[in-house]
Motif scaffolding. Structure first.
Motif, PDB file in Angstrom:
ATOM      1  N   LEU A 303       0.876  -1.173   0.000  1.00 23.28           N
ATOM      2  CA  LEU A 303       0.000   0.000   0.000  1.00 23.28           C
ATOM      3  C   LEU A 303       0.910   1.219   0.000  1.00 23.28           C
ATOM      4  N   PHE A 304       0.944   1.936  -1.117  1.00 28.55           N
ATOM      5  CA  PHE A 304       1.924   3.020  -1.295  1.00 28.55           C
ATOM      6  C   PHE A 304       1.188   4.326  -1.552  1.00 28.55           C
ATOM      7  N   GLY A 305       1.485   5.337  -0.731  1.00 34.35           N
ATOM      8  CA  GLY A 305       0.876   6.652  -0.880  1.00 34.35           C
ATOM      9  C   GLY A 305       1.893   7.698  -1.260  1.00 34.35           C
ATOM     10  N   GLY A 306       1.457   8.651  -2.068  1.00 35.69           N
ATOM     11  CA  GLY A 306       2.335   9.741  -2.462  1.00 35.69           C
ATOM     12  C   GLY A 306       1.887  10.352  -3.771  1.00 35.69           C
ATOM     13  N   GLY A 307       2.786  11.070  -4.407  1.00 31.05           N
ATOM     14  CA  GLY A 307       2.476  11.711  -5.679  1.00 31.05           C
ATOM     15  C   GLY A 307       2.013  13.146  -5.501  1.00 31.05           C
ATOM     16  N   GLU A 308       2.053  13.882  -6.587  1.00 26.92           N
ATOM     17  CA  GLU A 308       1.723  15.300  -6.578  1.00 26.92           C
ATOM     18  C   GLU A 308       0.404  15.542  -7.295  1.00 26.92           C
ATOM     19  N   SER A 309      -0.377  16.482  -6.745  1.00 28.88           N
ATOM     20  CA  SER A 309      -1.630  16.865  -7.375  1.00 28.88           C
ATOM     21  C   SER A 309      -1.738  18.373  -7.327  1.00 28.88           C
ATOM     22  N   GLY A 311      -4.482  20.260  -8.237  1.00 29.59           N
ATOM     23  CA  GLY A 311      -5.854  20.763  -8.202  1.00 29.59           C
ATOM     24  C   GLY A 311      -6.712  19.819  -7.403  1.00 29.59           C
ATOM     25  N   TYR A 312      -7.992  20.111  -7.331  1.00 28.28           N
ATOM     26  CA  TYR A 312      -8.884  19.314  -6.504  1.00 28.28           C
ATOM     27  C   TYR A 312      -9.557  18.182  -7.267  1.00 28.28           C
ATOM     28  N   ARG A 313      -9.508  18.186  -8.595  1.00 32.63           N
ATOM     29  CA  ARG A 313      -9.976  17.034  -9.347  1.00 32.63           C
ATOM     30  C   ARG A 313      -8.910  15.947  -9.306  1.00 32.63           C
ATOM     31  N   PHE A 314      -9.341  14.713  -9.098  1.00 29.14           N
ATOM     32  CA  PHE A 314      -8.368  13.625  -9.043  1.00 29.14           C
ATOM     33  C   PHE A 314      -7.727  13.426 -10.410  1.00 29.14           C
ATOM     34  N   PRO A 315      -6.410  13.207 -10.442  1.00 32.18           N
ATOM     35  CA  PRO A 315      -5.713  12.904 -11.689  1.00 32.18           C
ATOM     36  C   PRO A 315      -5.821  11.412 -11.999  1.00 32.18           C
ATOM     37  N   ASP A 316      -5.013  10.952 -12.953  1.00 31.09           N
ATOM     38  CA  ASP A 316      -4.825   9.510 -13.166  1.00 31.09           C
ATOM     39  C   ASP A 316      -4.032   9.004 -11.960  1.00 31.09           C
ATOM     40  N   ILE A 317      -4.718   8.371 -11.027  1.00 36.12           N
ATOM     41  CA  ILE A 317      -4.087   8.052  -9.745  1.00 36.12           C
ATOM     42  C   ILE A 317      -2.975   7.031  -9.911  1.00 36.12           C
ATOM     43  N   ILE A 318      -3.180   6.007 -10.730  1.00 35.72           N
ATOM     44  CA  ILE A 318      -2.140   4.988 -10.895  1.00 35.72           C
ATOM     45  C   ILE A 318      -0.866   5.615 -11.431  1.00 35.72           C
ATOM     46  N   ALA A 319      -0.993   6.439 -12.465  1.00 34.29           N
ATOM     47  CA  ALA A 319       0.195   7.084 -13.027  1.00 34.29           C
ATOM     48  C   ALA A 319       0.834   8.034 -12.022  1.00 34.29           C
ATOM     49  N   THR A 320       0.010   8.734 -11.258  1.00 36.74           N
ATOM     50  CA  THR A 320       0.517   9.711 -10.296  1.00 36.74           C
ATOM     51  C   THR A 320       1.322   9.052  -9.190  1.00 36.74           C
ATOM     52  N   VAL A 321       0.864   7.923  -8.682  1.00 33.88           N
ATOM     53  CA  VAL A 321       1.524   7.294  -7.527  1.00 33.88           C
ATOM     54  C   VAL A 321       2.548   6.256  -7.958  1.00 33.88           C
ATOM     55  N   ARG A 322       2.346   5.648  -9.116  1.00 28.28           N
ATOM     56  CA  ARG A 322       3.304   4.628  -9.567  1.00 28.28           C
ATOM     57  C   ARG A 322       4.692   5.232  -9.778  1.00 28.28           C
ATOM     58  N   LYS A 323       4.743   6.476 -10.212  1.00 24.88           N
ATOM     59  CA  LYS A 323       6.046   7.121 -10.456  1.00 24.88           C
ATOM     60  C   LYS A 323       6.889   7.184  -9.184  1.00 24.88           C
ATOM     61  N   PRO A 324       6.406   7.767  -8.080  1.00 24.58           N
ATOM     62  CA  PRO A 324       7.240   7.759  -6.868  1.00 24.58           C
ATOM     63  C   PRO A 324       7.448   6.361  -6.301  1.00 24.58           C
ATOM     64  N   MET A 325       6.484   5.457  -6.486  1.00 25.28           N
ATOM     65  CA  MET A 325       6.678   4.085  -6.005  1.00 25.28           C
ATOM     66  C   MET A 325       7.887   3.454  -6.683  1.00 25.28           C
ATOM     67  N   LEU A 326       8.040   3.667  -7.998  1.00 25.95           N
ATOM     68  CA  LEU A 326       9.168   3.070  -8.715  1.00 25.95           C
ATOM     69  C   LEU A 326      10.482   3.781  -8.412  1.00 25.95           C
ATOM     70  N   GLU A 327      10.413   5.050  -7.994  1.00 23.84           N
ATOM     71  CA  GLU A 327      11.635   5.711  -7.533  1.00 23.84           C
ATOM     72  C   GLU A 327      12.144   5.064  -6.250  1.00 23.84           C
ATOM     73  N   VAL A 328      11.227   4.618  -5.406  1.00 29.75           N
ATOM     74  CA  VAL A 328      11.601   3.961  -4.152  1.00 29.75           C
ATOM     75  C   VAL A 328      11.908   2.489  -4.392  1.00 29.75           C
ATOM     76  N   PHE A 329      11.060   1.821  -5.171  1.00 21.92           N
ATOM     77  CA  PHE A 329      11.181   0.376  -5.404  1.00 21.92           C
ATOM     78  C   PHE A 329      11.238   0.092  -6.916  1.00 21.92           C
ATOM     79  N   PRO A 330      12.366   0.355  -7.549  1.00 26.70           N
ATOM     80  CA  PRO A 330      12.440   0.149  -9.004  1.00 26.70           C
ATOM     81  C   PRO A 330      12.184  -1.289  -9.430  1.00 26.70           C
ATOM     82  N   HIS A 331      12.380  -2.256  -8.546  1.00 31.06           N
ATOM     83  CA  HIS A 331      12.178  -3.655  -8.919  1.00 31.06           C
ATOM     84  C   HIS A 331      10.703  -4.038  -9.020  1.00 31.06           C
ATOM     85  N   LEU A 332       9.803  -3.093  -8.719  1.00 30.28           N
ATOM     86  CA  LEU A 332       8.370  -3.382  -8.832  1.00 30.28           C
ATOM     87  C   LEU A 332       7.785  -2.893 -10.160  1.00 30.28           C
ATOM     88  N   ASP A 333       8.634  -2.706 -11.152  1.00 31.67           N
ATOM     89  CA  ASP A 333       8.158  -2.140 -12.414  1.00 31.67           C
ATOM     90  C   ASP A 333       7.153  -3.040 -13.129  1.00 31.67           C
TER      91      ASP A 333
END
Length: 431
Positions: A303-309, A311-333
């Motif tokens: 369960l990984f939280g983070g990413g930048e937003s 505005g108040y409308r939700f972005p593409d959440i998977i793309a938004t959070v997957r980026k910092p997740m892979l910076e921390v855990f590149p082996h989860l690509d």
């Protein structure tokens, strides 16, 4: 923009891992009448439910009004971390409030964690408290500071539950190559946040509180007998408690000027190979300004939280959070993402919660700035005590001088964009 409905379907929990793994409360009927009560609570998250529980235990007739479902907002969507202390460190608190109040605020933070654990145990909630939260540092200078701060807490506050970690010790636990060290706070912990909110709701109902779901509050009128109007009813009471946090909207301008809603996002991977991300059942939050935070689920998902937003409308959440997740855990690509959700929390300029009496007969607590599982639960009890005439903890928090956001509520969205841009740049530059 009404954040209650901007990103969500009315009356439906978001498609989160938490919603998929919790047993929802039986729907509570909307308010469709005019009535009176001793206390009306606006919002059925941690603050409101805790207030309702503690008021009902004292014999007050308390009614909770929730626009969606119990635990619908940040209380049912967050990272589940139950942190010690306040949102800022004791050095900053001592400068802001003086040594005596800083010590009292530290003790209040410890009391908050103890309250969460006690409520879980007392009411046999289906959300066991798992001890241990790691603070993970990206830079060697941050590690030195973290270790020195742990020593200061032990020396000056008698807190001996911080375990320093060098790079090798941290990476034995967290399989992320970028972290340089940190500390484990063994006094902190983590829980299933939605199950905890639902547990509070069941306990409040058992104690005699009334909850109305699908009940949108449209206006609050303060005075000797404050009144709360909803779409289909109204309640007059002796006291009104505002407990809507980032979803308060325009119901109270004084609170809105000092408490800014922001969105945050979490993804849940498919079940992973045991030990491939974390080797112990600990939660983690790192040192970035735009914080990454994560832990493992009961069934082995990250369960990984983070990413930048911006505005108040939700972005593409998977793309938004997957980026910092892979910076921390590149082996989860190649890891599949099974759940993705967002939610609205609230911050203040000092990152300390805002406790206030913003109108005659009205009390409010909000702006937990990402530290709300423990503090919001304690805030609910403090609000209940203040209603009953014992306001020591409420008054301690209310004494803190929290500045308004420049321009008040009208400029919060532009400020959010500027702040997120600046903090993101600092993270990228490593300053």
């Amino acid at each position: 923009m009404n954040l209650l409905f901007a990103n969500d379907t009315r009356g439906a929990y978001p498609p989160s891992y938490y919603a998929a793994t919790a047993t929802a409360l039986d729907p509570q009927p909307p308010l469709r009448e005019s009535r009176r009560a001793d206390v009306v609570v606006v919002g059925a998250g941690y603050t409101g439910l805790s207030a309702a529980l503690h008021l009902a235990r004292r014999g007050f007739e308390v009614v909770v009004l929730e626009a969606h479902r119990v635990g619908f907002g940040a209380s049912g969507r967050n990272g589940g971390q139950v942190g010690t202390g306040q949102r800022i460190d004791q050095d900053a608190l001592e400068r802001m409030a003086g040594r005596a109040d800083a010590r009292a605020l530290w003790d209040m933070g410890q009391d908050a964690v103890a309250l969460v654990r006690d409520l879980i145990d007392t009411h046999a909630m289906d959300c066991p408290f798992a001890p241990g939260v790691i603070h993970a540092d990206w830079h060697a200078s941050e590690v030195r500071h973290s270790h020195a701060y742990a020593d200061r807490l032990r020396r000056d506050y008698g807190y001996d539950k911080m375990e320093p970690l060098d790079r090798a010790a941290l990476q034995e636990i967290v399989k992320a190559p970028g972290y340089q060290g940190g500390v484990i706070d063994h006094g902190a912990g983590h829980v299933h946040p939605l199950r905890f909110a639902l547990g509070l709701a069941r306990a409040a109902l058992d104690a005699g509180a009334v909850i109305h779901e699908d009940t949108l509050v449209t206006r609050i009128t303060d005075g000797p007998r404050p009144r709360v109007d909803t779409e289909e009813g109204s309640i007059e009471a002796d006291h009104v408690i505002l407990a809507a946090n980032g979803y308060l909207g325009e119901l109270n301008g004084q609170v809105a000027a000092k408490v800014m809603p922001i969105n945050n996002f979490i993804i849940a991977t498919e079940p992973l190979e045991p030990g491939s991300v974390l080797t112990r059942n600990l939660a983690v939050a790192d040192s970035k300004f735009v914080v990454n935070y994560f832990r493992m689920s009961e069934d082995g998902r990250l369960l990984f939280g983070g990413g930048e937003s911006y505005g108040y409308r939700f972005p593409d959440i998977i793309a938004t959070v997957r980026k910092p997740m892979l910076e921390v855990f590149p082996h989860l690509d190649k890891a599949r993402i099974d759940y993705a959700w967002g939610g609205t929390l609230a911050i203040t300029r000092t990152r300390l919660p805002y406790f206030a009496r913003p109108g005659q007969g009205v009390l409010s607590a909000s702006g937990y700035s990402g530290h709300g599982v423990a503090l919001a639960t304690l805030a609910g009890r403090a609000l209940a005590e203040a209603v009953a005439g014992q306001s020591e903890q409420f008054d301690l928090m209310a004494r803190l001088k929290l500045p308004a956001f420049p321009g008040g509520a009208a400029l919060r969205n532009p400020l959010l964009v500027l702040a997120m841009t600046w903090f993101s740049l600092r993270d990228r530059l490593g300053i």
